[in-house]
Design a protein around this motif. Structure first.
Motif, mmCIF file in Angstrom:
data_model
loop_
_atom_site.group_PDB
_atom_site.id
_atom_site.type_symbol
_atom_site.label_atom_id
_atom_site.label_comp_id
_atom_site.label_asym_id
_atom_site.label_seq_id
_atom_site.Cartn_x
_atom_site.Cartn_y
_atom_site.Cartn_z
ATOM 1 N N SER A 296 0.846 -1.194 0.000
ATOM 2 C CA SER A 296 0.000 0.000 0.000
ATOM 3 C C SER A 296 0.881 1.243 0.000
ATOM 4 O O SER A 296 1.034 1.892 -1.013
ATOM 5 C CB SER A 296 -0.948 -0.047 1.192
ATOM 6 O OG SER A 296 -1.925 -1.048 0.954
ATOM 7 N N GLY B 147 4.009 0.751 1.377
ATOM 8 C CA GLY B 147 5.280 0.045 1.167
ATOM 9 C C GLY B 147 6.387 0.383 2.151
ATOM 10 O O GLY B 147 7.560 0.257 1.828
ATOM 11 N N LEU C 236 0.217 0.013 -4.703
ATOM 12 C CA LEU C 236 -1.116 0.633 -4.779
ATOM 13 C C LEU C 236 -1.108 2.084 -4.315
ATOM 14 O O LEU C 236 -2.160 2.644 -3.989
ATOM 15 C CB LEU C 236 -2.111 -0.209 -3.968
ATOM 16 C CG LEU C 236 -2.260 -1.650 -4.470
ATOM 17 C CD1 LEU C 236 -3.094 -2.482 -3.505
ATOM 18 C CD2 LEU C 236 -2.879 -1.684 -5.867
ATOM 19 N N VAL D 207 3.573 6.427 6.533
ATOM 20 C CA VAL D 207 2.924 5.141 6.284
ATOM 21 C C VAL D 207 1.408 5.318 6.260
ATOM 22 O O VAL D 207 0.916 6.432 6.429
ATOM 23 C CB VAL D 207 3.374 4.095 7.337
ATOM 24 C CG1 VAL D 207 4.881 3.989 7.368
ATOM 25 C CG2 VAL D 207 2.848 4.447 8.734
ATOM 26 N N GLY D 208 0.687 4.229 6.037
ATOM 27 C CA GLY D 208 -0.751 4.407 5.856
ATOM 28 C C GLY D 208 -1.597 3.437 6.668
ATOM 29 O O GLY D 208 -1.151 2.354 7.031
ATOM 30 N N LEU E 259 -4.135 1.578 5.782
ATOM 31 C CA LEU E 259 -4.561 0.304 5.200
ATOM 32 C C LEU E 259 -3.465 -0.756 5.355
ATOM 33 O O LEU E 259 -3.701 -1.843 5.885
ATOM 34 C CB LEU E 259 -4.987 0.487 3.741
ATOM 35 C CG LEU E 259 -5.784 -0.692 3.167
ATOM 36 C CD1 LEU E 259 -6.880 -0.228 2.221
ATOM 37 C CD2 LEU E 259 -4.888 -1.694 2.479
ATOM 38 N N ASN F 67 -0.899 -0.747 7.351
ATOM 39 C CA ASN F 67 -0.611 -1.004 8.758
ATOM 40 C C ASN F 67 -1.664 -1.902 9.383
ATOM 41 O O ASN F 67 -1.359 -2.828 10.133
ATOM 42 C CB ASN F 67 -0.497 0.312 9.535
ATOM 43 C CG ASN F 67 -0.067 0.058 10.966
ATOM 44 O OD1 ASN F 67 -0.894 -0.223 11.817
ATOM 45 N ND2 ASN F 67 1.232 0.116 11.228
ATOM 46 N N THR G 8 0.006 -1.348 15.302
ATOM 47 C CA THR G 8 -0.467 -0.710 16.529
ATOM 48 C C THR G 8 0.003 0.735 16.627
ATOM 49 O O THR G 8 0.974 1.130 15.993
ATOM 50 C CB THR G 8 0.099 -1.447 17.757
ATOM 51 O OG1 THR G 8 1.512 -1.534 17.602
ATOM 52 C CG2 THR G 8 -0.500 -2.821 17.911
ATOM 53 N N ILE H 256 -6.482 -8.923 -2.380
ATOM 54 C CA ILE H 256 -5.873 -7.590 -2.434
ATOM 55 C C ILE H 256 -6.907 -6.603 -1.903
ATOM 56 O O ILE H 256 -7.994 -6.471 -2.481
ATOM 57 C CB ILE H 256 -5.478 -7.230 -3.875
ATOM 58 C CG1 ILE H 256 -4.426 -8.236 -4.386
ATOM 59 C CG2 ILE H 256 -4.952 -5.797 -3.953
ATOM 60 C CD1 ILE H 256 -4.112 -8.092 -5.862
ATOM 61 N N LYS I 4 3.925 -15.081 2.061
ATOM 62 C CA LYS I 4 3.415 -14.141 3.060
ATOM 63 C C LYS I 4 2.874 -14.944 4.246
ATOM 64 O O LYS I 4 2.104 -15.898 4.054
ATOM 65 C CB LYS I 4 2.303 -13.284 2.441
ATOM 66 C CG LYS I 4 1.605 -12.351 3.427
ATOM 67 C CD LYS I 4 2.470 -11.168 3.792
ATOM 68 C CE LYS I 4 1.817 -10.305 4.847
ATOM 69 N NZ LYS I 4 2.650 -9.176 5.272
#
Ligand SMILES: Cc1cc2nc3c(=O)[nH]c(=O)nc-3n(C[C@H](O)[C@H](O)[C@H](O)COP(=O)(O)OP(=O)(O)OC[C@H]3O[C@@H](n4cnc5c(N)ncnc54)[C@H](O)[C@@H]3O)c2cc1C
Length: 505
Positions: free
Chosen positions: A88, A90, A110, A159-160, A162, A164, A170, A230, A500
């Motif tokens: 997202s 990254g 993304l 960062v974002g 989604l 996270n 957290t 995704i 993953k």
């Protein structure tokens, strides 16, 4: 004209087949959004972990801008069996950054999907796309002057929510458990179908971001720390701005107080008197904000405790430093302040009721990055063994960590954190990534630490790409087989993020 040979290929895909796939992918997203040159891929390749970079080299990156493009990418990748690693924003720093869990995957970036689709000040909810950063959401809320707060991880501005949340990351406020405050997802499945979870599948639904469970099995968890789909939209619950707040610092002047501190925190957290997580930063971690290791210790061994403490005390830091915040009206805060002050003083803590911690009060910051300055060179691997929130476990984890890190010449930089009934003993293994010997030592120390924690019954709630498969094995064959069954059902060609969370087709 012959194209230059591609440096890294997806496993089992020949160069001509990959070239055909890339040609079709260029038609889906536009040629400028398919990156295969090593130079163009550099921003994706910065690995902080103590692992050989080469094992995780991507075959390329593709930047989709819409759900339809994601579906188009999936169709091509299914056809040619090209593995896709979605990111997202990254910036999964200390866990693998943007890199895939195995060599040769095509990174599906993304970040161009960066629309804030809704922020509802009445229900305190939001709906965002993968590329939205906390900074962007914060700015949006500020521009509209909405009474809403964000909870963000260290590194928040970059960062974002989604990405996270999908990692079950957290933060530091009462909304710290991000997955617990997510409500509704849109997921593109490997075959291109679009699933909306919770109330989102109901035609005309008016409660997608209000009620999480929908009807039937609660599916959202399947799309966190996994490779089953995704995620292209995520609903979030936001914290209504509190009427006021008071941040309290509690410091313990001796190392042995860790056990008592945890025993004091747990009942206050469970009763709700303290509503946010309680991270006990040790002296070395707190000191990274002011000093570098080289100023205190030129040896190859760990910095002696006495040296750390004497430097720490010059900055008002003690062996254990805890800050938490009481939120609410002045009338609510006053009695709770009395309760916590009495409890922490009885346990030997010194209480300062006028502290400030930006992360606990909606102020985005990059303060956490100071820990990388401790040695320089950009190496970082997180380890956070999970236990029940019991003082004896926290102390045992500390002793394990300190012993192993010390033997390998590293300092113990830690923040055992009580979330509620669980404690995550956050440990930052920082090292000079540019020094091959330090990297090797860090790799050995990481593996030894992980083994020792596991042997003592402490698992991990999250790990880096270099340890995902090993950790998944620890959770047993039935657990793995169930994940594999789901994987086969949802992604029969195994193209989504193989490896993953240790899940492979
Ligand atoms: C100094 C420092 C402090 C930090 N503090 C914290 C902290 O307090 N809390 C915390 O949680 N983390 C922390 N981190 C770790 C990390 O930086 C954050 O967790 C960060 O939010 C993760 O990166 P991201 O948000 O860019 O997610 P991404 O890197 O975009 O995503 C993370 C992973 O989720 C999966 N994924 C992402 N998007 C999708 C999608 N759309 N569909 C399917 N799968 C997807 C992928 O496997 C991806 O690798 C810290 C790191 C550093 C260096």
């Amino acid at each position: 004209m012959m194209a230059a040979p591609l440096a890294v290929l997806p496993a089992g895909v020949s160069s001509p087949v990959f070239a055909r796939a890339l040609a079709q992918l260029r038609k889906v997203v536009g040629p400028e959004y398919v990156l295969v040159d090593r130079e163009a891929l550099l921003p994706y390749e910065k690995l902080m972990l103590a692992a050989p970079q080469d094992e995780y080299a991507p075959s390329g990156a593709i930047l989709a801008a819409t759900v339809e493009q994601v579906q188009g990418v999936l169709a091509v990748c299914n056809k040619y069996r090209v593995p896709l690693w979605p990111i997202s924003t990254g910036r999964n720093f200390g866990y693998g950054s943007a890199l895939p869990a195995t060599r040769g995957q095509l990174i599906l970036d993304l970040k161009r999907m960066d629309r804030i689709l809704d922020v509802d000040p009445v229900l305190s909810t939001a709906l965002v796309e993968p590329g939205v950063t906390y900074q962007q959401l914060h700015d949006h809320i500020a521009e509209r002057n909405l009474p809403l707060w964000l909870d963000f991880p260290g590194g928040g501005p970059l960062v974002g929510p989604l990405g996270n949340t999908l990692e079950r990351g957290t933060g530091s406020t009462p909304y710290a458990d991000h997955f617990a405050h997510a409500c509704g997802m849109e997921v593109v499945l490997a075959d291109g179908r679009v699933l909306r979870t919770g109330m989102g599948s109901l035609p005309g639904s008016r409660s997608w971001q209000a009620y999480r469970y929908g009807y039937g099995p609660y599916l959202d968890g399947l799309f966190t720390q996994s490779n089953f789909g995704i995620v292209t939209k995520l609903g979030l619950w936001l914290m209504p701005s509190p009427a006021s707040y008071r941040t309290i610092l509690v410091q313990y002047p001796e190392d042995a107080a860790l056990e008592r501190a945890v025993e004091t925190i747990r009942p206050l957290r469970l009763a709700g008197t303290i509503a946010n997580p309680c991270a006990l930063s040790n002296a070395a971690l707190a000191l990274t904000a002011y000093t570098r290791r080289a100023e205190l210790n030129q040896s190859g061994g760990p910095t002696p405790d006495a040296v750390i403490l004497s430097a720490a005390r010059q900055h008002g830091i003690e062996p254990w430093n805890l800050s938490f915040t009481l939120y609410g009206t002045a009338e609510q805060i006053a009695p709770n302040l009395d309760i916590v002050t009495r409890a922490f003083e009885m346990s030997g803590g010194r209480v300062d009721p006028d502290h400030h911690d930006p992360s606990q009060v909606n102020e985005l910051n990059l303060d956490a990055f100071h820990l990388l300055d401790w040695v320089g060179g950009g190496g970082l691997a997180w380890l956070a063994p999970v236990s029940a929130a019991l003082g004896a476990d926290a102390a045992r984890q500390r002793d394990i960590a300190r012993g192993i890190l010390g033997r390998h010449g590293f300092d113990y930089l830690a923040a055992p954190t009580v979330y509620g009934r669980d404690l995550h003993h956050l440990i930052a293994l920082v090292f000079d990534h540019g020094d091959p010997q330090a990297l090797q030592r860090a790799r050995t120390a990481f593996r030894e630490l992980a083994r020792a924690f596991l042997d003592n019954g402490y698992g991990f709630a999250r790990t880096g790409i270099d340890y995902m498969s090993a950790l998944a094995r620890e959770y047993g064959e039935t657990h793995r087989e169930v994940n594999r069954t789901l994987k086969r059902a949802l992604d029969p060609n195994g193209i989504l993020a193989p490896g993953k969370a240790g899940i492979r087709p």
